[in-house]
Design an enzyme around this catalytic site. Sequence first.
Site, PDB file in Angstrom:
ATOM      1  N   SER A 156       0.842  -1.199   0.000  1.00  0.00           N
ATOM      2  CA  SER A 156       0.000   0.000   0.000  1.00  0.00           C
ATOM      3  C   SER A 156       0.870   1.240   0.000  1.00  0.00           C
ATOM      4  CB  SER A 156      -0.892   0.016   1.245  1.00  0.00           C
ATOM      5  OG  SER A 156      -0.103   0.222   2.409  1.00  0.00           O
ATOM      6  N   CYS A 157       0.254   2.390  -0.200  1.00  0.00           N
ATOM      7  CA  CYS A 157       0.999   3.647  -0.184  1.00  0.00           C
ATOM      8  C   CYS A 157       1.655   3.867   1.170  1.00  0.00           C
ATOM      9  CB  CYS A 157       0.086   4.819  -0.539  1.00  0.00           C
ATOM     10  SG  CYS A 157      -1.372   4.999   0.523  1.00  0.00           S
TER      11      CYS A 157
END
Length: 337
Positions: A156-157
């Site tokens: 994920s970011c």
Amino acid sequence: MAAKNRTIKVAINGFGRIGRLVFRSLLSKANVEVVAINDLTQPEVLAHLLKYDSAHGELKRKITVKQNILQIDRKKVYVFSEKDPQNLPWDEHDIDVVIESTGRFVSEEGASLHLKAGAKRVIISAPAKEKTIRTVVYNVNHKTISSDDKIISAASCTTNCLAPLVHVLEKNFGIVYGTMLTVHAYTADQRLQDAPHNDLRRARAAAVNIVPTTTGAAKAIGLVVPEANGKLNGMSLRVPVLTGSIVELSVVLEKSPSVEQVNQAMKRFASASFKYCEDPIVSSDVVSSEYGSIFDSKLTNIVEVDGMKLYKVYAWYDNESSYVHQLVRVVSYCAKL
């Protein structure tokens, strides 16, 4: 996978925030060509949203749509509208990599539908459902990818921002335990106005509230930095900014470094994907950043009581652009395998 002396062919499944920014980024890559897009939205709408972006500005290219062809300047891209990835013509178009960015096909079973359609590899732009799928963060553990890995998660970011911090602290000083907090821009999963949502906090109006919610980044970090597995927990505060976020990592360390020693360890790790910053920046300064993580050296601090020390370090990230550039780095790396 593609031969090393030719351009790799990419398809993007899901042309939302991440899919469109991946497309923008890949336009400038000489060794990667986007051949096709699959999205259930009308091509004319996709073209408009590709050209005009509220966070990252206008794409200064001529964009036209004719039937199911999206043309950017002289480049033509096929646009499909297929619900079942298995029915997509990836074999016909000799697709090397599918970037799976719908958020729906994050399991091995779902992602493998692209392989059945003829793609050679799938990179999921989200955490994978199963831990058996290799999860990578560029410049932390991306070299663990092998030619046998047909499905990969780019995490994920937030994990991409957090992982370098955890990696550096674990490697240099040893992490005993800790917690992380991301102060995160609101996303499309929240509600613009108060409306039903499975998460009752995310049901509240995103643009006027600080919304506490979950993040899987702390637990997922063990997939990227195995030595830190089980040592961290965390949460997210969604705030009313369009993009631009910050991670706070609070840890107890095995060793007792000074603030300067912590900062120097981070500085030594700096690269094209991890920036060491000495300026007093704010969230708008990282919008459209190409760095996956931007370490804020001004914010490093220690709380000491009776010989026990709690360390706090911080890193900024554009939760859209930073992540996309990390994902694209993984795509480029896979092209060399």
